[in-house]
Design an enzyme around this catalytic site. Structure first.
Site, PDB file in Angstrom:
ATOM      1  CG  HIS A  83      -7.473  -0.466   6.749  1.00 51.93           C
ATOM      2  ND1 HIS A  83      -6.544  -0.038   5.825  1.00 51.93           N
ATOM      3  CD2 HIS A  83      -8.629   0.155   6.411  1.00 51.93           C
ATOM      4  CE1 HIS A  83      -7.110   0.795   4.976  1.00 51.93           C
ATOM      5  NE2 HIS A  83      -8.377   0.925   5.306  1.00 51.93           N
ATOM      6  CG  ASP A 219      -3.496  -1.567   5.135  1.00 51.81           C
ATOM      7  OD1 ASP A 219      -4.166  -2.592   5.317  1.00 51.81           O
ATOM      8  OD2 ASP A 219      -3.885  -0.438   5.454  1.00 51.81           O
ATOM      9  CB  SER A 647      -9.524   1.501   2.344  1.00 53.45           C
ATOM     10  OG  SER A 647      -9.182   2.642   3.068  1.00 53.45           O
TER      11      SER A 647
END
Length: 712
Positions: A83, A219, A647
């Site tokens: 992402h 991810d 992230s």
């Protein structure tokens, strides 16, 4: 009287043990090695951060100024989240070659894809400069003047810090402006896409599973940093070569178990752990409910369009994910704050704060009225906070046509000199918006949100005629007609062409006749003249008092660990791999496996479809060296304190080996930005074994594995 004083002192003594010693986002050159070793760490803090020798920090890069990434090979291979690289993957996707759907694996260096405006920034050193900043400030100065002076002082201090020509110096405030640190950085601007799994792996579970545990998402994506022939930062060039890092991370595929020590290294964005109870009330009762309701309406419209039109799904994928991310996070945040009695804890802390001031009036009298002042300003600011939040969500975040109008109105309100100066900048922003813009869909979203604005915002902040949007149908009819006549929507002229003219008066005259701009102008003027000045004035007072409140907390509670709020600078957080109980009679284990992916499988569903090859690998159980207890690990959770910006952060074991990739938090614990609670706050990571398995067994990209140092 003497007895009361003794009882108060005993209360204070025992209360000092009530503060949680878990959580925290620590500046890496100030780590508590003793505590980390007690939790299970086997390396020294010098191996985590060292400005004189290679250390873990030399492998950690701020990715695109919004995520974290890490170097995992001596040739500059960079690992981050799927992402985090989503917009780059999307930009290389077409209907004929959709990398989001198909994945991508460069077979050699020549096939690696360059990315415009993507950078990777490393921290070279960190130095405290509090005295250099604070000593140059007058003792009494207004908040507005203080900010101007600090900016000026920071600029001067930055020039005194030694650095090389290709390095930068950034100075940031900590503890609400009570401390300052300088960061010497190196930014590499040639970062190329190397590999990514398809979204059915990298975004498995999509928005349904976002912020949720158990999770089964791969991810991750892989990039590579390129440098000039001297290994220094350089703009993209075909002559650039793979970057040689000072340090790259060893990767461990050893088994994990509950209770193992874990730490995260990255660039967390923003937290606000030291607010008052009145601030939490404003978040719970005003800010979050508004944002949640408006984004919920927007997402329903976008989802309906994306499910039936493949080209819209590609266009709106990143946009939808961005809107949905905040929407779901704020719902979890509100729920978590209530479930953990965060407001009650704030009230208890503030009560103790007041008692300690009373016991030491002679030295702490300056803080006596602090809480009452903060509470009053929060109350005074509530109506402006509500109007500000509504305006931002309706006219900027969710509607692109209104956002374009807002940018142009800013341009029209500037001087002729600033108009010319900012003309191209605005044109470039609008051009970027047009890449993934659909006027009809934006009209549906804008109409729905305009109706909600008309129904919920106080009359004093409404433009005349707002009563006409009495229902969704009338709002939709009005917006549809408005869009048909506007150059912003491409229906009546080309806004980019209009902005390209060199004639300032001609541009201003043409734009001032646009129906969308004319419609928005009274809302813009109300926002600019009635909402923003009051909101900013109150916020300025709050900032000043919050700085004093932070100073008071540090002074009054010397026994409490006050970690600095996140501000997008390099931090370390540590804890342990651990499950949690989200509600009565429910316990979540800290690990998930490929079996869970298959159990969630829904053929053809864009969120839960599974690639055929992954399905076959599961059936054959071809997990190789990546399996544990007969299954393939996918995700795991720990008590590491993280937030947005973390992230892509590397997760380490006790020996400083890379074991996972942080990508999310559990829904019940998203309130950790405001109130970290170790009972339910968990960060979610992709197990490094799943990442290597996908690269190896699924993608067959063995050339990448050969670059890595994998510890078995």
């Amino acid at each position: 009287m003497k007895l009361i004083k003794i009882l108060n002192l005993l209360f204070i003594f025992f209360s000092s043990y009530c503060f949680s010693q878990e959580g925290g986002m620590w500046i890496p050159n100030q780590l508590n090695e003793k505590e980390m070793r007690q939790l299970g760490m086997k390396i020294s803090t010098k191996q985590i951060f060292n400005s004189q020798k290679p250390s873990l920090k030399d492998a950690i890069a701020h990715f695109g100024r919004g995520c974290t990434s890490e170097v995992i090979s001596p040739q500059g291979l960079l690992l981050t989240n799927h992402h985090c690289g989503y917009s780059q993957i999307q930009s290389h996707s077409t209907m004929e070659n959709n990398l989001l759907n198909n994945g991508f694996w460069a077979k050699n260096l020549e096939e690696e894809l360059p990315n415009k405006n993507l950078s990777a920034t490393f921290i070279v050193d960190i130095k405290e400069v509090t005295q250099e900043i604070v000593n140059n400030l007058p003792t009494k100065v207004t908040e507005e003047k203080r900010k101007i002076l600090i900016d000026s002082i920071i600029e001067k201090v930055s020039l005194t810090i030694p650095k090389k020509d290709y390095q930068q110096v950034m100075i940031y405030p900590f503890y609400k402006g009570n401390q300052y640190y300088a960061f010497i950085t190196e930014t590499y601007e040639d970062v190329r896409l190397v590999g990514t799994p398809p979204s059915s792996i990298g975004k498995f579970g999509s928005d349904t599973d976002n912020w949720v545990w158990p999770r089964h998402t791969g991810d991750f994506s892989i990039f590579r940093i390129y440098a000039d022939k001297n290994n220094h930062p350089a703009k993209y060039s075909k002559d650039n070569i793979p970057y040689t890092p000072k340090y790259f991370l060893p990767i461990s595929i050893k088994e994990k178990k509950e209770g193992d020590f874990s730490f995260i290294y990255g660039f967390p964005g923003n937290t606000d752990e030291y607010l008052t109870g009145s601030a939490l009330i404003q978040i719970l009762e005003i800010e979050n409910p508004i944002r949640i309701s408006l984004r919920d309406a927007s997402l329903k419209i976008l989802d309906e369009e994306m499910r039936t039109k493949p080209e819209i799904k590609i266009k709106y994928a990143a946009k939808y994910a961005s809107i949905a991310n905040g929407w779901k996070k704020w719902m979890g945040e509100s729920q978590g704050l209530k479930r953990t009695d965060a407001l009650q804890k704030k009230n208890e802390f503030e009560s103790l704060f007041t008692q300690r001031i009373q016991l030491k009036k002679e030295t702490l009298s300056e803080y006596g009225n602090l809480l009452s002042l903060l509470n009053k300003i929060y109350k005074d600011n509530s109506q402006y906070k509500k109007a500000h939040t509504y305006f931002n969500e309706v006219f900027y975040v969710n509607s692109e046509t209104f956002r374009m109008s807002y940018l142009i109105l800013n341009l029209l309100n500037s001087t002729p000199e600033n108009f010319v100066k900012n003309q191209k900048k605005v044109s470039d922003i609008i051009s970027e918006l047009y890449k993934n813009y659909n006027a009809e869909i934006d009209a549906k979203v804008s109409a729905k949100l305009l109706f909600m604005y008309s129904q919920n915002v106080e009359k004093v902040f409404q433009a005349s005629g707002y009563e006409n949007y009495k229902d969704n149908v009338s709002a939709q009819d009005f917006i549809t007609q408005l869009w048909e006549k506007s150059s912003l929507t491409g229906k009546n002229g080309n806004i980019i062409q209009i902005l390209s003219s060199n004639n300032y008066k001609e541009i201003a005259e043409t734009l001032s006749q646009d129906p969308v701009i004319n419609f928005m102008k009274p809302y813009y003027e109300i926002y600019r003249k009635s909402i923003v000045p009051n909101f900013i004035a109150n916020q300025s007072k709050l900032d000043s008092l919050q700085r004093i409140y932070m100073k008071a907390q540090l002074e009054i509670f010397p026994e409490k660990k006050f970690y600095p709020d996140a501000n997008s600078t390099l931090r370390v957080s540590y804890g342990k791999i651990d499950g949690y109980s989200p509600e009565d009679a429910v316990y979540y284990k800290p690990f998930t496996t490929l079996q869970g992916v298959i159990e969630k499988y829904i053929p053809g569903d864009y969120e839960f479809d599974v690639p055929q090859k992954l399905f076959e690998l599961y059936k054959s159980k071809e997990y190789g060296k990546y399996e544990q207890d007969g299954n393939l690990p996918v995700n795991y959770i720990a008590t590491n304190h993280t937030t947005g910006g973390n992230s892509g952060s590397p997760a380490f074991d006790a020996f400083g080996n890379l074991t996972g990739l942080n990508f999310d938090r559990v829904w019940e614990g998203t309130m950790s930005d405001l109130n970290y609670d170790p009972s339910i706050c968990r960060n979610i990571m992709v197990d490094i074994r799943y990442i290597l398995f996908i690269i190896d067994k699924y993608a067959g990209a063995s050339r990448l594995l050969k670059e890595m140092n994998i510890i078995q």
